[in-house]
Write an enzyme that holds these catalytic residues in place. Structure first.
Site, PDB file in Angstrom:
ATOM      1  N   ARG A 182       0.790  -1.346  -0.005  1.00 45.54           N
ATOM      2  CA  ARG A 182      -0.065  -0.082   0.076  1.00 45.54           C
ATOM      3  C   ARG A 182       0.826   1.224  -0.047  1.00 45.54           C
ATOM      4  NH1 ARG A 182      -4.968  -0.921   4.024  1.00 45.54           N
ATOM      5  NH2 ARG A 182      -5.428   1.254   3.160  1.00 45.54           N
ATOM      6  N   LYS A 209      15.220  -6.770   2.877  1.00 45.99           N
ATOM      7  CA  LYS A 209      15.692  -6.004   3.810  1.00 45.99           C
ATOM      8  C   LYS A 209      16.982  -6.237   4.207  1.00 45.99           C
ATOM      9  CE  LYS A 209      11.070  -4.766   5.591  1.00 45.99           C
ATOM     10  NZ  LYS A 209      10.183  -4.313   6.702  1.00 45.99           N
ATOM     11  N   GLU A 238      22.013   4.658  12.673  1.00 51.08           N
ATOM     12  CA  GLU A 238      22.557   4.041  13.723  1.00 51.08           C
ATOM     13  C   GLU A 238      21.092   2.847  14.082  1.00 51.08           C
ATOM     14  OE1 GLU A 238      23.554   4.676  18.594  1.00 51.08           O
ATOM     15  OE2 GLU A 238      22.420   6.168  17.731  1.00 51.08           O
ATOM     16  N   GLY A 285       7.606 -13.169  19.502  1.00 50.66           N
ATOM     17  CA  GLY A 285       8.556 -13.446  18.206  1.00 50.66           C
ATOM     18  C   GLY A 285       9.896 -12.802  18.458  1.00 50.66           C
ATOM     19  N   GLY A 317      11.959 -12.469  15.451  1.00 49.92           N
ATOM     20  CA  GLY A 317      12.689 -12.338  14.110  1.00 49.92           C
ATOM     21  C   GLY A 317      12.896 -11.198  13.800  1.00 49.92           C
ATOM     22  N   ASN A 361       9.763 -16.182  22.475  1.00 45.85           N
ATOM     23  CA  ASN A 361       9.903 -16.961  20.998  1.00 45.85           C
ATOM     24  C   ASN A 361       9.696 -18.458  21.336  1.00 45.85           C
ATOM     25  OD1 ASN A 361      10.391 -16.353  18.384  1.00 45.85           O
ATOM     26  ND2 ASN A 361      11.896 -17.976  18.617  1.00 45.85           N
ATOM     27  N   LEU A 382      13.589 -20.839  22.476  1.00 49.10           N
ATOM     28  CA  LEU A 382      14.100 -19.770  23.314  1.00 49.10           C
ATOM     29  C   LEU A 382      15.555 -19.544  22.751  1.00 49.10           C
ATOM     30  CD1 LEU A 382      14.245 -18.461  26.052  1.00 49.10           C
ATOM     31  CD2 LEU A 382      14.995 -20.507  27.250  1.00 49.10           C
ATOM     32  N   ARG A 402      16.800 -18.611  20.304  1.00 46.32           N
ATOM     33  CA  ARG A 402      16.720 -17.711  19.202  1.00 46.32           C
ATOM     34  C   ARG A 402      16.148 -16.213  19.991  1.00 46.32           C
ATOM     35  NH1 ARG A 402      13.457 -17.291  13.203  1.00 46.32           N
ATOM     36  NH2 ARG A 402      14.523 -14.988  12.645  1.00 46.32           N
ATOM     37  N   MET A 459       1.324  -6.243  14.857  1.00 47.34           N
ATOM     38  CA  MET A 459       2.162  -5.683  13.871  1.00 47.34           C
ATOM     39  C   MET A 459       1.365  -6.070  12.287  1.00 47.34           C
ATOM     40  SD  MET A 459       6.059  -5.962  14.486  1.00 47.34           S
ATOM     41  CE  MET A 459       6.917  -5.353  15.707  1.00 47.34           C
TER      42      MET A 459
END
Length: 262
Positions: free
Chosen positions: A16, A66, A78, A126, A128, A150, A153, A155, A214
């Site tokens: 969008r 990304k 930063e 999460g 990620g 998560n 754990l 991660r 999100m």
């Protein structure tokens, strides 16, 4: 002369961003054209460099490019360095600059809801890239403690270890999604569970004042559970608009007001 902008990704049809940036341009008087650009999975760099070689002014980057954009930048802000991912690109003095505006988008969305961030304890579901990108801006906005939960754990622990050096002023903690309990000001869902339809069950011993999803525009078991608890909640459209405003202001030196587009 009309400035040229684009958003690049694969897939890209769902984006969008063009409608948002054209709306910002209309409000602020900026003369621009903003297009969707589908890049082959192995063709991000050539497509991106071709866009700038032809005079492109700025580019947004979405899934799955990304991290690749981050690796190709000559100069990083930063917050992009900490996020290890870039969603906003521009050329300056022959160098490719990169920023990550996702976290600032989330902060702006939460502030627009008038949910307090100062001295808060936040739980993020999460571990990620979406979570990594928002930690530093949340801390800058006043969050006192952030707990990352998560399924795996290890991660979450790895992410906390990475970020402790980059964000030493923050209290960061990793837990398993199986160990959700305690009192939090805000719970943020950054898992793909809402997207894949996997139901994430929030136990009764987990208490929170606000819930932020999100993702946007899709059914969310996370938000369904927030509604059942009569907890104020929001989905990620405000974050999308907020990150777009941040990118627009970097490129054009004028900042649209978030409240005008929610």
């Amino acid at each position: 002369m009309t400035k040229q902008f684009a958003v690049i990704g694969n897939p890209i049809e769902q984006s969008r961003s063009p409608e948002l940036h054209h709306a910002f341009a209309e409000k602020t008087g900026v003369d621009l054209n903003y297009q969707k650009r589908l890049a082959p999975l192995d063709g991000f760099e050539s497509s991106m460099r071709s866009f700038f070689a032809k005079g492109g002014s700025g580019m947004n980057v979405t899934v799955p490019f990304k991290e690749q954009a981050f690796a190709l930048c000559d100069v990083l802000t930063e917050r992009a360095q900490i996020a290890k991912a870039v969603n906003t690109l521009w050329m300056e003095n022959g160098k490719l600059h990169g920023d990550n505006t996702d976290g600032q988008g989330l902060v702006a969305a939460i502030q627009a809801l008038e949910w307090n961030l100062e001295n808060t304890t936040i739980l993020i579901l999460g571990a990620g890239g979406a979570t990594r990108g928002v930690i530093y801006p949340l801390v800058q906005a006043g969050a006192k403690k952030i707990v990352i939960a998560n399924r795996t754990l290890a991660r979450a622990e790895q992410l906390v270890d990475d970020l402790k050096t980059a964000v030493p002023q923050a209290q960061l903690q990793a837990i398993s999604l199986n160990d959700l309990e305690g009192d939090f000001d805000i719970v943020i869902n950054a898992t793909s569970a809402s997207l894949s339809g996997d139901a994430l069950q929030l136990p009764e011993k987990l208490k929170f004042k606000y819930a932020y999803e999100m993702a946007y525009g899709k059914p969310s078991s996370f938000l369904d559970q927030a509604k059942q608890r009569n907890v104020p909640y929001a989905e990620g459209f405000g974050m999308l608009v907020g990150q777009a405003i941040e990118a627009f202001s970097i490129w054009n030196n004028v900042r649209p007001q978030l409240k005008d587009f929610l």
